[in-house]
Design an enzyme around this catalytic site. Structure first.
Site, PDB file in Angstrom:
ATOM      1  N   CYS A 112       0.822  -1.219   0.000  1.00 21.15           N
ATOM      2  CA  CYS A 112       0.000   0.000   0.000  1.00 21.15           C
ATOM      3  C   CYS A 112       0.853   1.265   0.000  1.00 21.15           C
ATOM      4  CB  CYS A 112      -0.948   0.000   1.190  1.00 21.15           C
ATOM      5  SG  CYS A 112      -1.987  -1.466   1.265  1.00 21.15           S
ATOM      6  N   HIS A 241      -3.234   7.094   1.270  1.00 26.68           N
ATOM      7  CA  HIS A 241      -3.643   5.730   0.941  1.00 26.68           C
ATOM      8  C   HIS A 241      -4.978   5.476   1.637  1.00 26.68           C
ATOM      9  CE1 HIS A 241      -4.032   1.548   0.607  1.00 26.68           C
ATOM     10  NE2 HIS A 241      -3.757   1.299   1.870  1.00 26.68           N
ATOM     11  N   ASN A 271      -9.898  -0.474  -0.440  1.00 25.18           N
ATOM     12  CA  ASN A 271      -8.434  -0.372  -0.344  1.00 25.18           C
ATOM     13  C   ASN A 271      -7.813  -1.012  -1.591  1.00 25.18           C
ATOM     14  OD1 ASN A 271      -5.712  -0.683   0.197  1.00 25.18           O
ATOM     15  ND2 ASN A 271      -6.005  -1.269   2.334  1.00 25.18           N
TER      16      ASN A 271
HETATM   17  N1  ACO Z   1     -18.158  -8.284   9.683  1.00 24.17           N
HETATM   18  C1  ACO Z   1     -18.666  -8.436  10.927  1.00 24.17           C
HETATM   19  N2  ACO Z   1     -17.896  -8.643  12.014  1.00 24.17           N
HETATM   20  C2  ACO Z   1     -16.585  -8.703  11.828  1.00 24.17           C
HETATM   21  C3  ACO Z   1     -15.981  -8.571  10.563  1.00 24.17           C
HETATM   22  C4  ACO Z   1     -16.824  -8.370   9.469  1.00 24.17           C
HETATM   23  N3  ACO Z   1     -16.380  -8.191   8.201  1.00 24.17           N
HETATM   24  N4  ACO Z   1     -14.646  -8.666  10.693  1.00 24.17           N
HETATM   25  C5  ACO Z   1     -14.400  -8.850  11.993  1.00 24.17           C
HETATM   26  N5  ACO Z   1     -15.568  -8.886  12.685  1.00 24.17           N
HETATM   27  C6  ACO Z   1     -15.777  -9.080  14.116  1.00 24.17           C
HETATM   28  C7  ACO Z   1     -14.618  -9.718  14.794  1.00 24.17           C
HETATM   29  O1  ACO Z   1     -14.657 -11.118  14.688  1.00 24.17           O
HETATM   30  C8  ACO Z   1     -14.816  -9.247  16.226  1.00 24.17           C
HETATM   31  O2  ACO Z   1     -15.788 -10.030  16.827  1.00 24.17           O
HETATM   32  P1  ACO Z   1     -15.704 -10.429  18.389  1.00 24.17           P
HETATM   33  O3  ACO Z   1     -15.731  -9.124  19.132  1.00 24.17           O
HETATM   34  O4  ACO Z   1     -16.885 -11.293  18.593  1.00 24.17           O
HETATM   35  O5  ACO Z   1     -14.387 -11.142  18.536  1.00 24.17           O
HETATM   36  C9  ACO Z   1     -15.389  -7.837  16.061  1.00 24.17           C
HETATM   37  O6  ACO Z   1     -15.921  -7.790  14.720  1.00 24.17           O
HETATM   38  C10 ACO Z   1     -14.373  -6.752  16.220  1.00 24.17           C
HETATM   39  O7  ACO Z   1     -13.224  -7.095  15.462  1.00 24.17           O
HETATM   40  P2  ACO Z   1     -11.988  -6.154  15.359  1.00 24.17           P
HETATM   41  O8  ACO Z   1     -10.938  -6.836  14.542  1.00 24.17           O
HETATM   42  O9  ACO Z   1     -11.615  -5.680  16.734  1.00 24.17           O
HETATM   43  O10 ACO Z   1     -12.624  -4.941  14.557  1.00 24.17           O
HETATM   44  P3  ACO Z   1     -11.967  -3.570  14.195  1.00 24.17           P
HETATM   45  O11 ACO Z   1     -12.813  -2.484  14.698  1.00 24.17           O
HETATM   46  O12 ACO Z   1     -10.507  -3.550  14.531  1.00 24.17           O
HETATM   47  O13 ACO Z   1     -12.097  -3.561  12.625  1.00 24.17           O
HETATM   48  C11 ACO Z   1     -10.696  -3.838  10.729  1.00 24.17           C
HETATM   49  C12 ACO Z   1     -11.443  -4.532  11.847  1.00 24.17           C
HETATM   50  C13 ACO Z   1     -11.713  -3.129   9.862  1.00 24.17           C
HETATM   51  C14 ACO Z   1      -9.960  -4.890   9.901  1.00 24.17           C
HETATM   52  C15 ACO Z   1      -9.729  -2.827  11.337  1.00 24.17           C
HETATM   53  O14 ACO Z   1      -8.939  -3.421  12.324  1.00 24.17           O
HETATM   54  C16 ACO Z   1      -8.818  -2.218  10.311  1.00 24.17           C
HETATM   55  O15 ACO Z   1      -9.249  -1.553   9.389  1.00 24.17           O
HETATM   56  N6  ACO Z   1      -7.501  -2.379  10.477  1.00 24.17           N
HETATM   57  C17 ACO Z   1      -6.562  -1.836   9.555  1.00 24.17           C
HETATM   58  C18 ACO Z   1      -6.390  -2.820   8.471  1.00 24.17           C
HETATM   59  C19 ACO Z   1      -6.016  -2.203   7.173  1.00 24.17           C
HETATM   60  O16 ACO Z   1      -6.372  -1.100   6.853  1.00 24.17           O
HETATM   61  N7  ACO Z   1      -5.321  -2.980   6.390  1.00 24.17           N
HETATM   62  C20 ACO Z   1      -5.016  -2.578   5.074  1.00 24.17           C
HETATM   63  C21 ACO Z   1      -3.626  -2.791   4.705  1.00 24.17           C
HETATM   64  S1  ACO Z   1      -2.467  -1.822   5.539  1.00 24.17           S
HETATM   65  C22 ACO Z   1      -2.975  -0.386   5.351  1.00 24.17           C
HETATM   66  O17 ACO Z   1      -3.459  -0.107   4.307  1.00 24.17           O
HETATM   67  C23 ACO Z   1      -2.842   0.544   6.473  1.00 24.17           C
END
Ligand code: ACO
Length: 314
Positions: A112, A241, A271
Site C-alpha cells: 500500500c 492511501h 483499499n
Molecule cells: N463483519 C462483521 N464482524 C466482523 C468482521 C466483518 N467483516 N470482521 C471482523 N468482525 C468481528 C470480529 O470477529 C470481532 O468479533 P468479536 O468481538 O466477537 O471477537 C469484532 O468484529 C471486532 O473485530 P476487530 O478486529 O476488533 O474490529 P476492528 O474495529 O478492529 O475492525 C478492521 C477490523 C476493519 C480490519 C480494522 O482493524 C482495520 O481496518 N484495520 C486496519 C487494516 C487495514 O487497513 N489494512 C489494510 C492494509 S495496511 C494499510 O493499508 C494501512
C-alpha cells in the site's frame, strides 16, 4: 540548477464490476452497517478477466493524454504493484510494450506504500538529470490474493489503477519525500505463500495494523511538515492511501488537519493498495478540487511494513 519532479498529468481506471457490501453479505458473515461503520467502505471494484497491466494501461493512457506527451516522450516507467501479471517480466515491461514506449521500465513493490515508493524513486531520476519525463503507475488486482472466506480482509481490498506523468520543472514539484521499511512487522500483514509458484492470500492482524498505521502516518506527517518548515495549515490536500476512514480521521486529528482537506475515495473504491493514492489524486484533479499551486501531501503504509510520504506542489 535544481530540477523538480512535477506532476503534469494524472489518470485512473477502475474495472466496471461493482461489488457492494450487500453483495458481500450474501457470502460472508458480515453486514453493510458493520463494514461502513468500521471501515467507511460501501462498495469496491473487482476485476472479472482483467489483469494488473490492463488496468495500468488505461490509467497510463489517461495520464499521458492530460500531460500532452506521447509514449515515445517517456524516459522511464515505474509501476508499483503487489499483484504483478507474472513473476517476470515486470508488469512495467509488459506495459511499456503495450503503450508503444521504448524506455526502461521496472516494478516497485511496497504494497500500500508502493506509489509513494515509486514517486520517491522517480524523483531521484529527475532531480539528478537522468530522466526528463517519467510515467509512474500504481495498479493492483488485490482480489486475486484475497481469501474470499475471510471476512476481516475480504471486505477491505479491491482493484484499480492510477497513474501520473512527472516532468522536470525548474520552479516547483516534489519538495520532500521520505520512505521507511521495517520487516519486523511481517506477521502483522503479509501473504502466506512460502513457495514462489504458489499464490497465497492476505493474512492480517487488523487491530495491530490499525494502531501501527495511525502512529506511523501521524509521526511521518509531523516529521515531513517540520522538515519542510510548514504546518498543517500549509497543506491544501492530504491525498492518503485509502485504508480505513477511522485511520484517516485519527491521522487528520493528530496533525490538526480538517477532514475537508482530505481526498476520500474509500467509500467507492475500498483499499486498492498501491493504486489508491493516484486514484484519489486523479479524482481530486479532474473534479477541480486540486488546483495548480496547491500543496499536496501523499502518505501510505503497507504490508509488513513499508511507509512513506511525498510533499509536492501541484
Ligand atoms: N463483519 C462483521 N464482524 C466482523 C468482521 C466483518 N467483516 N470482521 C471482523 N468482525 C468481528 C470480529 O470477529 C470481532 O468479533 P468479536 O468481538 O466477537 O471477537 C469484532 O468484529 C471486532 O473485530 P476487530 O478486529 O476488533 O474490529 P476492528 O474495529 O478492529 O475492525 C478492521 C477490523 C476493519 C480490519 C480494522 O482493524 C482495520 O481496518 N484495520 C486496519 C487494516 C487495514 O487497513 N489494512 C489494510 C492494509 S495496511 C494499510 O493499508 C494501512
Amino acid at each position: 540548477m535544481k530540477k523538480f519532479a512535477r506532476i503534469i498529468g494524472t489518470g485512473s481506471y477502475l474495472p466496471p464490476k461493482i461489488v457492494t457490501n450487500f453483495d458481500l453479505e450474501k457470502t460472508l458473515d458480515t453486514t453493510d452497517d458493520w463494514i461502513k461503520a468500521r471501515t467507511g467502505i460501501k462498495e469496491r471494484r473487482i476485476v472479472t478477466s482483467e489483469n494488473t497491466c490492463d488496468l495500468a494501461l488505461e490509467a497510463s493512457i489517461n495520464a499521458l493524454s492530460m500531460s500532452e506527451l506521447k509514449p515515445q516522450d517517456i524516459d522511464l516507467i515505474i509501476l508499483s504493484t503487489t499483484t504483478p501479471d507474472k513473476i517476470f517480466p515486470a508488469t512495467a515491461t509488459i506495459l511499456q510494450q503495450r503503450l508503444g514506449a521504448s524506455c526502461p521500465a521496472f516494478d516497485v513493490q511496497a504494497v500500500c506504500a508502493g506509489f509513494v515508493f515509486a514517486l520517491n524513486t522517480a524523483q531521484q531520476y529527475i532531480e539528478n538529470g537522468s530522466a526528463k519525463n517519467i510515467l509512474v503507475i500504481g495498479s493492483e488486482t488485490m482480489s486475486k490474493i484475497v481469501d474470499w472466506n475471510d471476512r476481516s480482509t475480504a471486505i477491505l481490498f479491491a482493484d484499480g489503477a492510477g497513474a501520473v506523468v512527472l516532468s522536470d520543472d525548474k520552479d516547483t514539484g516534489i519538495k520532500h519525500s521520505k520512505i521507511y521499511s521495517d520487516g519486523n512487522y511481517l506477521s502483522s500483514l503479509h501473504v502466506n505463500n512460502n513457495r514462489i509458484n504458489e499464490l497465497g492470500t492476505i493474512k492480517m492482524e487488523g487491530n495491530e495494523v490499525f494502531k501501527i498505521a495511525v502512529n506511523k502516518l501521524s509521526e511521518l506527517a509531523e516529521e515531513t511538515l517540520k522538515e519542510c518548515n510548514m504546518t498543517s495549515d500549509d497543506i491544501d490536500w492530504l491525498v492518503p492511501h485509502q485504508a480505513n476512514i477511522r485511520i484517516l480521521s485519527a491521522v487528520a486529528k493528530r496533525i490538526n488537519l480538517s477532514m475537508d482537506k482530505v481526498i476520500l475515495t474509500l467509500d467507492r473504491h475500498g483499499n486498492t493498495s498501491a493504486a489508491s493514492i493516484p486514484l484519489a489524486l486523479d479524482e481530486g484533479v479532474r473534479d477541480g478540487r486540486i488546483k495548480e499551486g496547491d500543496n499536496l501531501l501523499f502518505e501510505g503504509i503497507g504490508g509488513g511494513f513499508s511507509w512513506g510520504s511525498v510533499l509536492a506542489e501541484f
